[in-house]
Design a protein around this motif. Sequence first.
Motif, PDB file in Angstrom:
ATOM      1  N   ASP A   1       0.750  -1.196   0.339  1.00 18.00           N
ATOM      2  CA  ASP A   1      -0.109  -0.039   0.079  1.00 18.00           C
ATOM      3  C   ASP A   1       0.698   1.039   0.209  1.00 18.00           C
ATOM      4  O   ASP A   1       0.294   2.435  -0.952  1.00 18.00           O
ATOM      5  CB  ASP A   1      -1.179  -0.162   1.245  1.00 18.00           C
ATOM      6  N   LEU A   2       1.917   1.316   0.647  1.00 19.61           N
ATOM      7  CA  LEU A   2       2.841   2.315   0.879  1.00 19.61           C
ATOM      8  C   LEU A   2       3.962   2.568  -0.251  1.00 19.61           C
ATOM      9  O   LEU A   2       3.989   3.900  -1.138  1.00 19.61           O
ATOM     10  CB  LEU A   2       3.851   2.020   2.219  1.00 19.61           C
ATOM     11  N   ILE A   3       3.913   1.864  -0.638  1.00 14.41           N
ATOM     12  CA  ILE A   3       5.259   1.747  -2.271  1.00 14.41           C
ATOM     13  C   ILE A   3       3.821   2.399  -2.824  1.00 14.41           C
ATOM     14  O   ILE A   3       4.267   3.324  -4.146  1.00 14.41           O
ATOM     15  CB  ILE A   3       5.148   0.263  -2.821  1.00 14.41           C
ATOM     16  N   ALA A   4       2.533   1.605  -3.493  1.00 12.76           N
ATOM     17  CA  ALA A   4       1.891   2.549  -3.918  1.00 12.76           C
ATOM     18  C   ALA A   4       1.626   3.531  -4.087  1.00 12.76           C
ATOM     19  O   ALA A   4       0.856   4.716  -5.294  1.00 12.76           O
ATOM     20  CB  ALA A   4       0.221   1.421  -4.806  1.00 12.76           C
ATOM     21  N   ALA A   5       1.057   3.733  -2.782  1.00 10.56           N
ATOM     22  CA  ALA A   5       0.467   5.420  -3.003  1.00 10.56           C
ATOM     23  C   ALA A   5       1.855   6.024  -2.867  1.00 10.56           C
ATOM     24  O   ALA A   5       1.441   7.100  -3.653  1.00 10.56           O
ATOM     25  CB  ALA A   5       0.580   5.676  -1.435  1.00 10.56           C
ATOM     26  N   TYR A   6       3.702   5.895  -2.947  1.00 15.08           N
ATOM     27  CA  TYR A   6       4.556   7.060  -3.368  1.00 15.08           C
ATOM     28  C   TYR A   6       4.604   6.522  -5.192  1.00 15.08           C
ATOM     29  O   TYR A   6       4.602   7.670  -5.853  1.00 15.08           O
ATOM     30  CB  TYR A   6       6.060   5.496  -2.546  1.00 15.08           C
ATOM     31  N   ALA A   7       4.405   5.317  -5.622  1.00 15.82           N
ATOM     32  CA  ALA A   7       4.062   5.090  -7.267  1.00 15.82           C
ATOM     33  C   ALA A   7       2.970   5.951  -7.519  1.00 15.82           C
ATOM     34  O   ALA A   7       3.584   6.970  -9.124  1.00 15.82           O
ATOM     35  CB  ALA A   7       4.522   4.142  -7.035  1.00 15.82           C
ATOM     36  N   GLY A   8       2.433   6.435  -7.386  1.00 13.22           N
ATOM     37  CA  GLY A   8       1.201   6.898  -7.895  1.00 13.22           C
ATOM     38  C   GLY A   8       0.700   8.392  -7.258  1.00 13.22           C
ATOM     39  O   GLY A   8      -0.112   9.168  -7.441  1.00 13.22           O
ATOM     40  N   CYS A   9       1.890   9.470  -5.997  1.00 12.28           N
ATOM     41  CA  CYS A   9       1.277  10.187  -5.219  1.00 12.28           C
ATOM     42  C   CYS A   9       1.585  11.338  -6.924  1.00 12.28           C
ATOM     43  O   CYS A   9       1.809  11.448  -8.335  1.00 12.28           O
ATOM     44  CB  CYS A   9       2.589  10.696  -4.715  1.00 12.28           C
ATOM     45  N   GLY A  10       0.671  12.510  -6.404  1.00 12.05           N
ATOM     46  CA  GLY A  10       0.547  13.493  -7.473  1.00 12.05           C
ATOM     47  C   GLY A  10       0.911  14.815  -7.461  1.00 12.05           C
ATOM     48  O   GLY A  10       0.855  15.019  -8.140  1.00 12.05           O
ATOM     49  N   GLY A  11       2.285  14.700  -5.848  1.00 20.61           N
ATOM     50  CA  GLY A  11       2.873  15.826  -6.182  1.00 20.61           C
ATOM     51  C   GLY A  11       4.284  15.385  -6.030  1.00 20.61           C
ATOM     52  O   GLY A  11       4.615  14.058  -5.796  1.00 20.61           O
ATOM     53  N   THR A  12       5.133  16.122  -5.571  1.00 18.66           N
ATOM     54  CA  THR A  12       7.007  15.581  -4.454  1.00 18.66           C
ATOM     55  C   THR A  12       6.971  15.439  -3.285  1.00 18.66           C
ATOM     56  O   THR A  12       6.065  15.618  -3.047  1.00 18.66           O
ATOM     57  CB  THR A  12       7.220  17.600  -4.845  1.00 18.66           C
ATOM     58  N   VAL A  13       6.874  14.529  -3.485  1.00 13.65           N
ATOM     59  CA  VAL A  13       7.399  13.277  -2.357  1.00 13.65           C
ATOM     60  C   VAL A  13       9.066  12.916  -1.876  1.00 13.65           C
ATOM     61  O   VAL A  13       9.388  12.040  -3.358  1.00 13.65           O
ATOM     62  CB  VAL A  13       6.215  11.981  -2.075  1.00 13.65           C
ATOM     63  N   VAL A  14       9.306  13.496  -1.167  1.00 18.38           N
ATOM     64  CA  VAL A  14      10.540  13.065  -0.791  1.00 18.38           C
ATOM     65  C   VAL A  14      10.379  12.102   0.576  1.00 18.38           C
ATOM     66  O   VAL A  14      10.158  12.513   1.642  1.00 18.38           O
ATOM     67  CB  VAL A  14      11.721  14.028  -0.026  1.00 18.38           C
TER      68      VAL A  14
END
Length: 192
Positions: free
Chosen positions: A129-142
């Motif tokens: 779930d975390l990896i999918a949310a990171y891969a599909g994020c709509g903005g910049t995520v560090v």
Amino acid sequence: MPTRPAARRVLVLGGARSGKSGFAERLLAEAPGPEPVTYAATAPRYPGDEEWAARIAHHRDRRPASWRTVETGEDPAALAALLRTAEGPVLADCMTLWLTAAMDTVEAWDEQAWTRGPAQGLLADLTRDLIAAYAGCGGTVVLVSNELGFGLVPTDPGTRRFRDELGRLNQALAAAADEVTLVVAGLPLRLK
């Protein structure tokens, strides 16, 4: 000098006290954009541990006052939910603490729960779930994470499991990232 990454997904890796958190913070702080940064604090609280509380306070005190902090340490699923709904840039520090909380939640430290219980499947679900949310994020995520693979093989099964799970998590996050940096002795080395 770091600038706000043009990439949408950035992973910053490093050892303990390598400077990885400071580097990640500078990526977003030195090149402010129109939206405020959301800082996802993944550290669980350990009541009575004054040294741990001091570490959390140190991280909190060095962040810009304009940043919004969201505590996700008590609920590992909260980070994925945040990544799916964030309006502006997100800095999540750190995946090592996220994994600690996730393993606590599903009782993955317990050998019997891991081998005969639901812990493996529950941890895999949280991680996916975390990896999918990171891969599909709509903005910049560090994202910030420790690199533990350079150390010795731990002597107990729970700690080996943690090291192995973190290695797998880091590999999956790196595969989904647009940019990966390893920080060693305060020096950033771009890997991807």
